[in-house]
Every structure is written in C-alpha cells, then in structure tokens.
Design an enzyme around this catalytic site. Structure first.
Site, PDB file in Angstrom:
ATOM      1  CB  SER A 149      -9.928  13.275   2.887  1.00  0.00           C
ATOM      2  OG  SER A 149     -10.888  12.297   3.180  1.00  0.00           O
ATOM      3  CE1 TYR A 162      -8.128  11.138  -1.696  1.00  0.00           C
ATOM      4  CE2 TYR A 162      -9.466  10.577   0.217  1.00  0.00           C
ATOM      5  CZ  TYR A 162      -9.072  11.492  -0.743  1.00  0.00           C
ATOM      6  OH  TYR A 162      -9.611  12.756  -0.752  1.00  0.00           O
TER       7      TYR A 162
HETATM    8  P1  NDP Z   1     -11.098  16.265  -8.899  1.00  0.00           P
HETATM    9  O1  NDP Z   1     -10.789  14.853  -9.252  1.00  0.00           O
HETATM   10  O2  NDP Z   1     -12.352  16.857  -9.354  1.00  0.00           O
HETATM   11  O3  NDP Z   1      -9.879  17.200  -9.393  1.00  0.00           O
HETATM   12  C1  NDP Z   1      -8.572  16.819  -9.092  1.00  0.00           C
HETATM   13  C2  NDP Z   1      -7.602  17.838  -9.646  1.00  0.00           C
HETATM   14  O4  NDP Z   1      -6.279  17.366  -9.374  1.00  0.00           O
HETATM   15  C3  NDP Z   1      -7.739  18.037 -11.140  1.00  0.00           C
HETATM   16  O5  NDP Z   1      -7.624  19.398 -11.465  1.00  0.00           O
HETATM   17  C4  NDP Z   1      -6.556  17.261 -11.689  1.00  0.00           C
HETATM   18  O6  NDP Z   1      -6.079  17.881 -12.864  1.00  0.00           O
HETATM   19  C5  NDP Z   1      -5.533  17.420 -10.579  1.00  0.00           C
HETATM   20  N1  NDP Z   1      -4.514  16.369 -10.632  1.00  0.00           N
HETATM   21  C6  NDP Z   1      -4.658  15.045 -10.405  1.00  0.00           C
HETATM   22  N2  NDP Z   1      -3.509  14.412 -10.643  1.00  0.00           N
HETATM   23  C7  NDP Z   1      -2.609  15.346 -11.051  1.00  0.00           C
HETATM   24  C8  NDP Z   1      -1.260  15.304 -11.464  1.00  0.00           C
HETATM   25  N3  NDP Z   1      -0.564  14.160 -11.521  1.00  0.00           N
HETATM   26  N4  NDP Z   1      -0.643  16.465 -11.821  1.00  0.00           N
HETATM   27  C9  NDP Z   1      -1.330  17.636 -11.782  1.00  0.00           C
HETATM   28  N5  NDP Z   1      -2.609  17.743 -11.385  1.00  0.00           N
HETATM   29  C10 NDP Z   1      -3.246  16.606 -11.038  1.00  0.00           C
HETATM   30  O7  NDP Z   1     -10.941  16.360  -7.303  1.00  0.00           O
HETATM   31  P2  NDP Z   1     -11.684  17.298  -6.221  1.00  0.00           P
HETATM   32  O8  NDP Z   1     -11.800  18.671  -6.735  1.00  0.00           O
HETATM   33  O9  NDP Z   1     -12.862  16.567  -5.742  1.00  0.00           O
HETATM   34  O10 NDP Z   1     -10.612  17.230  -5.029  1.00  0.00           O
HETATM   35  C11 NDP Z   1      -9.702  18.264  -4.743  1.00  0.00           C
HETATM   36  C12 NDP Z   1      -9.008  17.930  -3.429  1.00  0.00           C
HETATM   37  O11 NDP Z   1      -9.967  17.822  -2.377  1.00  0.00           O
HETATM   38  C13 NDP Z   1      -8.266  16.601  -3.465  1.00  0.00           C
HETATM   39  O12 NDP Z   1      -7.043  16.707  -2.770  1.00  0.00           O
HETATM   40  C14 NDP Z   1      -9.206  15.654  -2.739  1.00  0.00           C
HETATM   41  O13 NDP Z   1      -8.523  14.581  -2.144  1.00  0.00           O
HETATM   42  C15 NDP Z   1      -9.843  16.575  -1.713  1.00  0.00           C
HETATM   43  N6  NDP Z   1     -11.145  16.130  -1.228  1.00  0.00           N
HETATM   44  C16 NDP Z   1     -12.244  16.128  -2.059  1.00  0.00           C
HETATM   45  C17 NDP Z   1     -13.487  15.745  -1.583  1.00  0.00           C
HETATM   46  C18 NDP Z   1     -14.705  15.751  -2.437  1.00  0.00           C
HETATM   47  O14 NDP Z   1     -15.793  15.332  -1.968  1.00  0.00           O
HETATM   48  N7  NDP Z   1     -14.656  16.191  -3.679  1.00  0.00           N
HETATM   49  C19 NDP Z   1     -13.671  15.301  -0.187  1.00  0.00           C
HETATM   50  C20 NDP Z   1     -12.456  15.322   0.594  1.00  0.00           C
HETATM   51  C21 NDP Z   1     -11.255  15.732   0.082  1.00  0.00           C
HETATM   52  P3  NDP Z   1      -5.596  17.130 -14.200  1.00  0.00           P
HETATM   53  O15 NDP Z   1      -6.284  15.809 -14.263  1.00  0.00           O
HETATM   54  O16 NDP Z   1      -5.993  18.094 -15.263  1.00  0.00           O
HETATM   55  O17 NDP Z   1      -4.110  17.028 -14.041  1.00  0.00           O
END
Ligand code: NDP
Length: 241
Positions: A149, A162
């Site tokens: 990020s 974060y």
């Molecule tokens: P979402 O919250 O939409 O999705 C997050 C994903 O991570 C889900 O599939 C969730 O699956 C999984 N996850 C979370 N915790 C766990 C766990 N303990 N074990 C396994 N899986 C886990 O996030 P985004 O798609 O928005 O973000 C994806 C990446 O991009 C992240 O690293 C985020 O920090 C980064 N990012 C996103 C931005 C944005 O604007 N969206 C901006 C900058 C960075 P489940 O809950 O099913 O386990």
C-alpha cells in the site's frame, strides 16, 4: 484441452494466490486461471473460493482450493509439502491476503488488533515465503508478488497499525529479492492503489465506489507485471501510474 499460447500464455505454470475469496486476490486468481495457470486459491471463506472455482472452470482453467487461515502457520508448511508432492515447483506466488485493522491513533490500537495485523499481514507472509521458497527455486522463471500500500512507505495519520505491517512486508520482499538475485525468481511489490473492494469500503466509507477501478482491472495489470520479461527484481510498482 490443448493449450493455445495466444490465449493461455501461462499454461503449465503453477500459481498460488492468498486472499482469493474476494477482492483483488479473487480477480487475480481468476485472471491467472483464464491465462492457463493452475491456480492454488487460499482463503478462509469457502463460498468465495467455490465461486472462483466455477469462474475459472468456465474459462477453461483449473483451480485447487485451499480453505486455510494463513495464521495457521503449520498449515502453510503442510500446504508447501503438498504442493511439492503434487507439482514439485511453484511459478507464481501472489501474497495478497491482508487485513486493514482499525483506523485510529497508533496509541489507541488495542493490543489484540495490533497482534492480528502483525500475524496476518506480516508473520503469515514470512511463513508463507519460507514455505514456498524451496518450490519457487524449482521454477524455471518464478515471480513472487507482494501486495502492499502507499502507506507502506509514506506515513499517514491513523493508519499506523496497517502501515507498519506493510512497511515490514516491503522490507521482507526487498531482502528476499537481494537473496534470490542469482536464482530464477523475480520479486515485485505492488501497490494496487484505491480499488473497489470490501477493504477499501471499510477504510473509506464515504467514498463512491464507482469512482474506483475494479479488482478485475487491477488484476489485468498484475498479470502484465507477472508476464513482463523486463521486470526488475525488487521493484515497487504503483498501479495508479
Ligand atoms: P479484501 O478485504 O477485499 O480481501 C482480503 C482477502 O484476504 C480476502 O480474500 C480474505 O479472505 C483474505 N484474508 C484475510 N485474512 C485472512 C486470513 N487470516 N487467512 C486467509 N485469508 C485471509 O481486500 P482487498 O482485495 O482490498 O486487498 C487485497 C490486498 O491489497 C491487501 O493486501 C490490501 O492490503 C492491499 N491493498 C488494497 C487496496 C484497496 O484499495 N483495496 C489499496 C492498497 C492495498 P477470507 O476472509 O475468506 O479469509
């Protein structure tokens, strides 16, 4: 199904995506599958993984679903052993799963929340990398992608928990890039920028999601980075640019 290098440029490649049940991880796994990669999809939510499986199958691809909490560190090791047994290598690692935690002054973060951020965003990714490294080294041309990020390198008030985990993740990725310089693995840190996902909606509740790029649009960019023959290991790529 015979592979067509035009439509299936990643045929024969093994790709693992964490956080593949929704958002950017889901879209990236789907794009990798459509491009012909054998996708290993990791997340906790089985419904999201099954939906992904259906979409990948519909595009003529194939996925292996791994319902796993990435803070189950022994589970990550077991997954590495299973991958080794089945495929003997990993070509593409997309370390995408992450949590936002609570947007609050750094001194107000609850210790439990701090610990979850470190466990999911940092320690799990180190354990994942540690388990996948021997597999990546077996690939003829591997990519390790880490989703970060803008706050991983630029401090932002109230985003400290974060941001600290993303800063640590970036240092891990850059260190790994140096340590794998003489191998076939290239490492890249990707900042997707504001993207229309559940995490973004939580971070910016007042924002109109229609103003943001879709996860599918970002996934296509990630796919291009993965396939870029000129990619420099250790690079930071900002999808906003
Ligand atoms: P979402 O919250 O939409 O999705 C997050 C994903 O991570 C889900 O599939 C969730 O699956 C999984 N996850 C979370 N915790 C766990 C766990 N303990 N074990 C396994 N899986 C886990 O996030 P985004 O798609 O928005 O973000 C994806 C990446 O991009 C992240 O690293 C985020 O920090 C980064 N990012 C996103 C931005 C944005 O604007 N969206 C901006 C900058 C960075 P489940 O809950 O099913 O386990």
């Amino acid at each position: 199904m015979t592979s067509d290098p035009q439509n299936k440029p990643l045929a024969g490649r093994i790709a693992l995506v964490t956080g593949a049940s929704r958002g950017i991880g889901y879209a990236t796994a789907k794009a990798l599958g459509a491009a012909g990669a054998q996708v290993i999809a990791v997340a906790r939510t089985v419904g999201g993984l099954e939906e992904l499986d259906d979409e990948i199958k519909a595009s003529g691809g194939s996925a292996t679903l791994v319902p796993l909490d990435i803070t189950d560190y022994d589970g990550l090791d077991r997954m590495g052993a299973s991958l080794y047994e089945r495929w003997g290598k990993l070509d593409i690692l997309v370390a995408n799963a992450g949590v936002l935690g609570v947007i609050t002054p750094i001194t107000h973060l609850e210790p439990k929340e701090w610990q979850t951020l470190l466990d999911v965003n940092l320690t799990a990714n180190w354990r994942l990398l540690r388990s996948m490294d021997p597999l990546l080294r077996q690939s003829e041309d591997a990519r390790a992608v880490f989703l970060s990020s803008s706050v991983g390198s630029k401090a932002r008030a109230y985003w400290g928990g974060y941001a600290i985990t993303k800063a640590g993740l970036e240092m891990m990725a850059r260190t790994y890039a140096l340590e794998t310089q003489k191998t076939n693995t290239k490492v890249v840190i990707v900042n997707p920028g504001g993207t229309r996902t559940a995490m973004r909606a939580k971070a910016m509740p007042g924002e109109d999601p229609a103003t943001l790029p879709s996860p599918d649009a970002q996934a296509q960019k990630i796919l291009s980075i993965i396939q870029d023959p000129a990619l420099e290991s250790g690079a930071f790529v900002d999808l906003k640019n």
